[in-house]
Enzyme design. Structure first.
Site, mmCIF file in Angstrom:
data_model
loop_
_atom_site.group_PDB
_atom_site.id
_atom_site.type_symbol
_atom_site.label_atom_id
_atom_site.label_comp_id
_atom_site.label_asym_id
_atom_site.label_seq_id
_atom_site.Cartn_x
_atom_site.Cartn_y
_atom_site.Cartn_z
ATOM 1 N N ASP A 1 56.416 25.912 33.951
ATOM 2 C CA ASP A 1 56.077 25.610 32.557
ATOM 3 C C ASP A 1 57.300 25.653 31.651
ATOM 4 O O ASP A 1 57.463 24.802 30.780
ATOM 5 C CB ASP A 1 55.021 26.599 32.056
ATOM 6 N N MET B 1 35.452 36.995 43.388
ATOM 7 C CA MET B 1 34.964 38.121 44.185
ATOM 8 C C MET B 1 35.958 39.279 44.283
ATOM 9 O O MET B 1 35.754 40.209 45.055
ATOM 10 C CB MET B 1 34.586 37.646 45.591
ATOM 11 N N CYS B 2 37.032 39.241 43.515
ATOM 12 C CA CYS B 2 37.997 40.345 43.519
ATOM 13 C C CYS B 2 37.508 41.474 42.615
ATOM 14 O O CYS B 2 37.018 41.231 41.519
ATOM 15 C CB CYS B 2 39.365 39.864 43.046
ATOM 16 N N HIS B 3 37.674 42.694 43.097
ATOM 17 C CA HIS B 3 37.287 43.872 42.328
ATOM 18 C C HIS B 3 38.331 44.175 41.249
ATOM 19 O O HIS B 3 39.523 43.985 41.483
ATOM 20 C CB HIS B 3 37.191 45.094 43.248
ATOM 21 N N MET C 1 45.336 40.014 47.238
ATOM 22 C CA MET C 1 45.062 38.937 46.282
ATOM 23 C C MET C 1 45.821 39.150 44.976
ATOM 24 O O MET C 1 46.268 38.186 44.349
ATOM 25 C CB MET C 1 43.560 38.813 46.017
ATOM 26 N N GLU C 2 45.999 40.397 44.599
ATOM 27 C CA GLU C 2 46.738 40.698 43.377
ATOM 28 C C GLU C 2 48.203 40.280 43.526
ATOM 29 O O GLU C 2 48.775 39.651 42.620
ATOM 30 C CB GLU C 2 46.617 42.186 43.045
#
Length: 156
Positions: free
Chosen positions: A127, A74-76, A112-113
């Site tokens: 990793d 749902m992130c733009h 969110m970014e």
């Protein structure tokens, strides 16, 4: 509080931000990765088989920040104006703390970014040195601050 990502029939939707005015928005997120002394020293001394770990983590954090809309449903998609990354070395705990700052002038926030950038950067460190230490712990991924937008400013 009403959930904005659900329509009147409880179906998922992306929020329409077209009526919101553009404002300057900044979000800062952070997170940590704790590891063995051997893994920490390998990173600090640039002695790993996969190359420069911290530099690669910064590049990965930037890429993760830019690709958030492809990972979180749902992130733009956003036109970011800047991304800064900083890695703090905490030798007494064999820990690295990664900070990501995301900026834009837009109609929706960049929290969110910044959080995604931190997560991807830390996963990249994991990793790159998992051959040395599989017991590394990623923790405390959190929003440190945000500014701009209707909900106002936040500082941890």
């Amino acid at each position: 509080m009403e959930l904005t990502h659900l329509d009147d029939k409880n179906r998922p939707k992306m929020v329409d931000v077209s009526s919101k005015s553009e404002t300057k928005r900044v979000a800062v997120a952070s997170g940590e990765i704790k590891m063995s002394k051997e893994a920490y020293q390998a990173i600090i001394s640039n002695n790993t088989k996969k190359g420069p770990v911290l530099q690669t983590a910064v590049i990965a954090a930037i890429l993760g920040t830019k690709k958030t809309h492809e990972l979180i449903p749902m992130c733009h998609p956003l036109l970011l104006t800047g991304i800064d990354c900083d890695i703090e070395e905490i030798p007494q705990n064999n820990t690295f703390k990664l900070y990501v700052t995301a900026r834009l002038n837009g109609q929706t926030g960049v929290e969110m970014e910044a959080l995604t950038g931190v997560s991807i950067g830390l996963l990249t460190i994991y990793d790159m040195v998992k051959a040395i230490d599989k017991s590394m712990i990623i923790s405390n991924v959190q929003l440190e601050s945000k500014s701009g937008g209707k909900s106002g400013d936040f500082k941890r």
